[in-house]
Design an enzyme around this catalytic site. Structure first.
Site, PDB file in Angstrom:
ATOM      1  N   ASP A   1     -11.396   1.918   2.307  1.00 30.80           N
ATOM      2  CA  ASP A   1     -11.780   0.519   2.078  1.00 30.80           C
ATOM      3  C   ASP A   1     -13.214   0.390   1.587  1.00 30.80           C
ATOM      4  OD1 ASP A   1      -9.468  -0.937   2.556  1.00 30.80           O
ATOM      5  OD2 ASP A   1      -9.786  -0.986   4.720  1.00 30.80           O
TER       6      ASP A   1
ATOM      7  N   LYS B   1       0.828  -1.206   0.000  1.00 28.50           N
ATOM      8  CA  LYS B   1       0.000   0.000   0.000  1.00 28.50           C
ATOM      9  C   LYS B   1       0.863   1.258   0.000  1.00 28.50           C
ATOM     10  CE  LYS B   1      -3.840  -2.323   2.336  1.00 28.50           C
ATOM     11  NZ  LYS B   1      -4.523  -2.588   3.622  1.00 28.50           N
TER      12      LYS B   1
ATOM     13  N   GLN C   1      -6.039  -1.452   9.425  1.00 23.93           N
ATOM     14  CA  GLN C   1      -5.566  -2.724   8.897  1.00 23.93           C
ATOM     15  C   GLN C   1      -6.140  -3.896   9.694  1.00 23.93           C
ATOM     16  OE1 GLN C   1      -3.604  -3.064   6.115  1.00 23.93           O
ATOM     17  NE2 GLN C   1      -3.854  -5.266   6.303  1.00 23.93           N
TER      18      GLN C   1
END
Length: 273
Positions: A115, A48, A92
């Site tokens: 997300d 990422k 995360q």
């Protein structure tokens, strides 16, 4: 059988994203929150940060120890919500068992939810008012678009009903006029639903789960499964099933590479909102 390479698509998209960001002189910042220790998460986080940097997006990693409390985590999220310099936030997964991931993740403002998994953003998909999609779902749709595969009027069978993939993908494909059957662990006679499907999406996580007798000739396969066998990464479709496909996403190199690219796409969408 033609392989639908997410690696190839990602490379093209990253170039497009970088050009777009530079052209608009956008300043964007992604903050990743990581609680505890998890080797798989370390790899995902590395990717990422690597690809966001490649296109000119700043990223910051906030690490917290295993014994961090929910209260501390929520305070951090609320602080980031209030920071105008922060474009997007990722909590995360997984987090330590002492922390309710869903509760904390829902504290992220929808307009900073990279997300795409807050309740508000998921609800917008069902209402066909979505701005962003969960990254795996967005990646699958981007792959189909890249290879000029229209889902309109197609019979699609999805195996797996998680919010991040199956259930949300079903809503997104219905919005594109597909006819969708959503299967799961309690589905009776799974073969009945897969055998005549034009497109099969499997997000089960069992090596070789989809066998050749479960698919028709020239079906299109989207393999979201991640399994390790003899030290190698494999998907849900058996080799024999893959041989009957007209198009198939490989594992590795199919859906996986697209998820990071879609984080960047979602960041751009949130920036433009």
């Amino acid at each position: 059988m033609k392989k639908m390479s997410g690696t190839v698509i990602r490379k093209e998209l990253l170039g497009e994203y970088k050009e777009r960001i530079e052209k608009n002189n956008w300043k964007m910042k992604l903050v990743i929150i990581h609680v505890g220790e998890d080797q798989a998460s370390d790899l995902y986080i590395h990717n990422k940060q690597k690809y966001t940097k490649e296109v000119g997006i700043e990223s910051e990693l906030l690490t917290f120890k295993e014994n961090t409390t929910e209260e501390e985590l929520i305070k951090t999220i609320e602080k980031l919500n209030a920071d105008p310099a922060v474009t997007g936030i990722i909590l995360q997964s997984p987090v330590p068992k002492t922390i309710d991931y869903e509760k904390c993740m829902q504290k992220i403002l929808p307009e900073k939810d990279v997300d795409g998994c807050t309740d508000e953003n998921l609800a917008k998909i069902r209402l066909h008012k979505e701005k962003i999609l969960p990254c795996t779902v967005a990646g699958i749709i981007k792959i189909l678009d890249y290879y000029h595969i229209s889902v309109e009027g197609k019979d699609v069978t999805i195996i797996g009903r998680s919010n991040r993939v199956g259930r949300t993908l079903a809503d997104a494909l219905i919005n594109q006029n597909a006819t969708v059957t959503l299967c799961h662990s309690k589905t009776k006679d799974l073969k009945k639903h897969t055998k005549h499907a034009d497109i099969i999406v499997s997000a089960v996580g069992k090596e070789g789960f989809i066998t050749k007798d479960m698919v028709k000739k020239n079906f299109i396969g989207i393999d979201v499964g991640i399994n390790f066998k003899d030290g190698k990464l494999t998907g849900d479709f058996s080799n024999e099933a893959v041989e009957k496909a007209s198009y198939m996403t490989p594992v590795p190199g199919g859906v996986g590479p697209m998820t990071v690219a879609m984080i960047i796409e979602n960041l751009i969408q949130l920036k433009e909102e």
